[in-house]
Design a protein around this motif. Structure first.
Motif, PDB file in Angstrom:
ATOM      1  N   ASP A 186       0.835  -1.208   0.000  1.00  0.00           N
ATOM      2  CA  ASP A 186       0.000   0.000   0.000  1.00  0.00           C
ATOM      3  C   ASP A 186       0.868   1.254   0.000  1.00  0.00           C
ATOM      4  O   ASP A 186       0.599   2.226  -0.728  1.00  0.00           O
ATOM      5  CB  ASP A 186      -0.904   0.039   1.247  1.00  0.00           C
ATOM      6  CG  ASP A 186      -2.056  -0.942   1.173  1.00  0.00           C
ATOM      7  OD1 ASP A 186      -2.287  -1.498   0.079  1.00  0.00           O
ATOM      8  OD2 ASP A 186      -2.724  -1.140   2.209  1.00  0.00           O
ATOM      9  N   GLN A 213       2.654   1.814  -3.290  1.00  0.00           N
ATOM     10  CA  GLN A 213       1.700   2.340  -4.264  1.00  0.00           C
ATOM     11  C   GLN A 213       1.414   3.819  -3.997  1.00  0.00           C
ATOM     12  O   GLN A 213       1.273   4.613  -4.933  1.00  0.00           O
ATOM     13  CB  GLN A 213       0.392   1.543  -4.198  1.00  0.00           C
ATOM     14  CG  GLN A 213      -0.687   2.004  -5.187  1.00  0.00           C
ATOM     15  CD  GLN A 213      -0.225   1.917  -6.625  1.00  0.00           C
ATOM     16  OE1 GLN A 213       0.331   0.897  -7.047  1.00  0.00           O
ATOM     17  NE2 GLN A 213      -0.422   2.983  -7.388  1.00  0.00           N
ATOM     18  N   THR A 272      -1.733   3.159   9.867  1.00  0.00           N
ATOM     19  CA  THR A 272      -1.507   2.659   8.501  1.00  0.00           C
ATOM     20  C   THR A 272      -0.303   3.295   7.829  1.00  0.00           C
ATOM     21  O   THR A 272       0.009   2.954   6.682  1.00  0.00           O
ATOM     22  CB  THR A 272      -2.760   2.895   7.628  1.00  0.00           C
ATOM     23  OG1 THR A 272      -3.102   4.285   7.653  1.00  0.00           O
ATOM     24  CG2 THR A 272      -3.931   2.074   8.137  1.00  0.00           C
ATOM     25  N   SER A 300      -5.030   4.588  -1.014  1.00  0.00           N
ATOM     26  CA  SER A 300      -5.636   4.239   0.272  1.00  0.00           C
ATOM     27  C   SER A 300      -4.741   3.259   1.017  1.00  0.00           C
ATOM     28  O   SER A 300      -4.299   2.251   0.438  1.00  0.00           O
ATOM     29  CB  SER A 300      -7.023   3.617   0.056  1.00  0.00           C
ATOM     30  OG  SER A 300      -7.893   4.555  -0.557  1.00  0.00           O
ATOM     31  N   LEU A 301      -4.471   3.571   2.289  1.00  0.00           N
ATOM     32  CA  LEU A 301      -3.653   2.701   3.132  1.00  0.00           C
ATOM     33  C   LEU A 301      -4.570   1.897   4.045  1.00  0.00           C
ATOM     34  O   LEU A 301      -5.355   2.468   4.795  1.00  0.00           O
ATOM     35  CB  LEU A 301      -2.686   3.545   3.971  1.00  0.00           C
ATOM     36  CG  LEU A 301      -1.767   4.497   3.193  1.00  0.00           C
ATOM     37  CD1 LEU A 301      -0.940   5.345   4.161  1.00  0.00           C
ATOM     38  CD2 LEU A 301      -0.847   3.726   2.250  1.00  0.00           C
ATOM     39  N   TYR A 302      -4.473   0.591   3.960  1.00  0.00           N
ATOM     40  CA  TYR A 302      -5.338  -0.289   4.751  1.00  0.00           C
ATOM     41  C   TYR A 302      -4.568  -1.102   5.785  1.00  0.00           C
ATOM     42  O   TYR A 302      -5.053  -1.379   6.872  1.00  0.00           O
ATOM     43  CB  TYR A 302      -6.092  -1.254   3.831  1.00  0.00           C
ATOM     44  CG  TYR A 302      -7.022  -0.577   2.864  1.00  0.00           C
ATOM     45  CD1 TYR A 302      -8.223  -0.022   3.292  1.00  0.00           C
ATOM     46  CD2 TYR A 302      -6.695  -0.477   1.518  1.00  0.00           C
ATOM     47  CE1 TYR A 302      -9.083   0.613   2.400  1.00  0.00           C
ATOM     48  CE2 TYR A 302      -7.544   0.144   0.612  1.00  0.00           C
ATOM     49  CZ  TYR A 302      -8.732   0.692   1.065  1.00  0.00           C
ATOM     50  OH  TYR A 302      -9.579   1.318   0.179  1.00  0.00           O
TER      51      TYR A 302
END
Length: 713
Positions: free
Chosen positions: A319, A322, A341, A468-470
């Motif tokens: 993540d 990216q 995150t 988006s960081l999950y």
């Protein structure tokens, strides 16, 4: 029963900047005495009749608390000289005042408006005589106006503001254009302006009354975060002001025709400025997105990311890799994710890449607290957006704008969920094409206090790149604060580490269920004053109480008074009419004060108190505040959850009760919990806590930025 006391006014000991409350020294038949109250319009030398009650102040002794003042002309030669010296007549100093009084004696005030008479005084020429006479007449007119305004039921503070704003036109505006008042005078709302209007013969269905009601309703809803109102909702809410429906329909039609209001998509009613700004923001975001970065570096991404991991000694997850690639590939990008995150890690990595490339990247955030956190996390200077854009508090303009843009390769904005439509517009105005813009924030937190929901709308539009960081960091996975924040975000109530905060000191999250408000308050005071100090937290410095509302037993006002008595009962105090500040108190600035460089949401501590004010330390910045400045300061042992946005505290206690039902939303409790760095405790009713976690809907805002972005894209 009121006491009537006569005397000559000598001088002020303290005078409010807003023109109402003051402390003055008077000379009466029994000698000098002190009076306090609405007396700051007095001029030394005046003879007055004061109506009020005697009291004994613990620090300042016997004083008269004034409720009403009757001003009379000076009764003595000396009183006349003092009165003229301290009058607002320019150029009339002690020498001229003495000459005039010596020449005319007790008849002085009768002839001050006569240029011809003043010319008879030795050494006063025609020009000086004309100046004194015209200003005296103006002062007399203003004094008469004060009496008339007071007769309309207005208090000294409002009268002072009216005359300060409108001068000699105040009474005319009050009678002919009363609805200007709620837009231009602090302390006057629609109901007050409407009462004045009706008293001056403006009918219930008058066009100006209906138009004012529509503008008031829109402005009121903007303060709730909306950018517009649907036509029918605007009419319905305006009717609650007791304005006839047919008058509102006619007024709306007229205002749309005259472009006093703006309609978009046939039913969205905006104030024109806000409607145009929303379109402008969409246009500028898309223009920035389609403009190539000044330094693209498109072929270095893999090398940069690998090198930066080696340089920083970290391993980025997919993540995060990216997210870096998204930022380095685009002129505008958004990074969003929950607690733990790695948003801050991405910012640190980007700043290292900028250093490697020799590029100038700027860090900023909406608030001072958020900017400070950014600086601490990255080791690089971060500024508030207002400071970045060089806001001038006097002209209310930003020095950096479309004609004078910021020189930088990129700007990173943290806590972007706090951006309102006005602030993002000012920021975009100052960014030239070729400069990257990176918005970082948690979209699940509360939106901005001002109109708009910028981060949410941009992400929902799908017109700009979003990373988006999950994945939660392994270190963060050990935090019950982080785990419970994600539980709440999934719609589940938080769970307690243990039943008792002291039963397992290494635990960091507790829920204490208290169904009755007094018991919840008692528990809160006990946890703050007794238990958390045993865990190493300083109650005056480390612990922040957060609650949804200001009113009620569990609101900020009552909790602050209780906490002040428990945590700081003996601090030396400075009292205003409505507040008491003690040395050692935590305090909150509630409005931007550009002159003193303190901003809405800044928290400090009282270092010293004085007769006319207090000294407060905000981080390393020390300021002395007095008069009206103190109206913008509140105790901060307990603050609203909205005010906590952008801040973090070592320990947080959150109060969530069914009495707060109207405010309870998932993003509210989520935002409160994620303010805690080391310890979080929720105190309240089980139903309210569970309801807040489940309540995803509600509190939606009327905005069109998402649609505007999609149109432009």
């Amino acid at each position: 029963m009121n006491t009537e006391v006569h005397g000559d006014f000598l001088r002020f000991g303290f005078q409010s900047d807003e023109g109402a409350f003051a402390v003055g020294r008077f000379l009466g038949e029994q000698g000098e005495f002190i009076a306090v109250g609405p007396i700051s319009h007095l001029v030394p030398g005046q003879h007055v009749a004061l109506f009020g009650n005697w009291s004994v102040h613990p620090s300042f002794g016997k004083q008269l608390k004034v409720e009403r003042v009757l001003v009379e002309d000076p009764k003595t030669i000396r009183g006349l000289e003092i009165f003229l010296q301290y009058s607002s007549i320019k150029g009339l100093g002690p020498t001229y005042a003495r000459r005039i009084v010596q020449h005319f004696q007790l008849r002085t005030l009768e002839i001050l408006g006569s240029k011809e008479e003043l010319e008879k005084v030795p050494s006063i020429g025609k020009k000086k005589a004309a100046q004194i006479a015209s200003q005296w007449i103006r002062d007399q007119n203003l004094q008469e106006m004060r009496v008339q305004l007071h007769g309309l039921g207005l208090g000294p503070t409002i009268i002072h503001r009216l005359i300060e704003r409108y001068g000699e036109d105040a009474l005319a505006i009050l009678t002919r254009e009363p609805y200007r008042l709620f837009r231009e005078i602090k302390g006057i709302g629609f109901k007050r302006a409407d009462a004045i209007a009706r008293a001056n013969g403006i009918s219930e269905d008058a066009p100006q009354r209906a138009q004012a009601g529509l503008l008031y309703t829109l402005g009121d809803e903007e303060s709730n975060g909306h950018c517009y109102l649907p036509k029918e909702e605007l009419l319905q809410k305006s009717q609650k002001l007791n304005i006839p429906e047919n008058a509102l329909h006619l007024a709306l039609s007229t205002m749309l025709d005259e472009r006093q209001l703006l309609v978009i998509d046939e039913s969205k009613i905006y104030r024109p400025t806000l409607g145009h700004v929303e379109r402008k923001v969409a246009k500028k975001l898309n223009a920035l997105f389609y403009a190539p970065p000044a330094v693209s570096g498109l072929f270095q991404h893999t090398l940069d990311i690998e090198e930066i991991q080696n340089e920083m000694g970290i391993t980025l997850n997919s993540d995060q890799e990216q997210a870096l690639d998204t930022v380095l590939s685009n002129s505008v990008s958004i990074i969003t994710g929950g607690p733990g995150t790695g948003k801050t890690t991405i910012i640190r990595a980007l700043m290292e890449i900028a250093l490697m490339r020799g590029e100038h990247w700027i860090l900023a955030a909406p608030t001072g607290r958020a900017a400070k956190r950014m600086t601490e996390a990255t080791g690089r200077e971060a500024k508030t957006i207002h400071r970045l854009l060089s806001y001038n508090g006097h002209t209310r303009d930003f020095q950096y704008n479309d004609e004078n843009p910021i020189r930088a390769h990129a700007i990173i904005i943290d806590e972007a969920s706090m951006l309102d439509i006005w602030l993002i517009n000012a920021l975009l105005n100052a960014i030239s094409e070729g400069c990257r813009l990176i918005l970082v924030g948690d979209v699940d937190q509360l939106p901005s206090v001002g109109p708009g929901q910028i981060l949410k709308d941009i992400i929902a539009s799908q017109s700009l790149p979003v990373a988006s960081l999950y994945e939660v960091y392994r270190q963060a996975q050990d935090s019950n604060i982080v785990r419970n924040a994600h539980r709440v975000n999934d719609g589940n109530p938080p769970v307690s580490s243990e039943k008792d905060p002291l039963s397992s000191p290494n635990k960091d999250f507790f829920v204490l269920y208290r169904e009755e408000q007094p018991l919840a308050q008692e528990t809160l005071l006990h946890v703050v004053s007794q238990k958390l100090s045993k865990l190493g937290f300083d109650p005056l410095r480390d612990i922040q109480i957060l609650t949804p509302m200001h009113a009620g037993i569990l609101g900020t006002t009552n909790l602050n008074q209780s906490l002040q008595q428990v945590l700081n009962p003996h601090g030396k105090a400075h009292k205003t009419k409505t507040k008491e500040f003690r040395v050692g108190d935590r305090v909150l600035q509630t409005r931007n004060d550009y002159e003193n460089e303190i901003y809405n949401g800044d928290i400090g501590s009282v270092e010293a108190v004085h007769d006319d004010g207090i000294t407060v330390k905000f981080d390393e910045h020390i300021v002395t505040l007095s008069g009206s400045q103190l109206t913008d300061l509140d105790l901060a042992y307990a603050i609203s959850i909205h005010k906590s946005q952008g801040s973090e505290y070592p320990a947080v206690i959150v109060v969530i009760h069914k009495a707060h039902r109207i405010m309870l939303r998932r993003n509210l409790i989520y935002t409160a919990m994620t303010r805690a760095k080391k310890f979080c405790c929720i105190i309240g009713s089980a139903w309210a806590i569970a309801f807040a976690a489940k309540q995803e809907e509600g509190g939606e805002r009327y905005t069109s930025l998402r649609e505007r972005l999609q149109e432009k894209a």
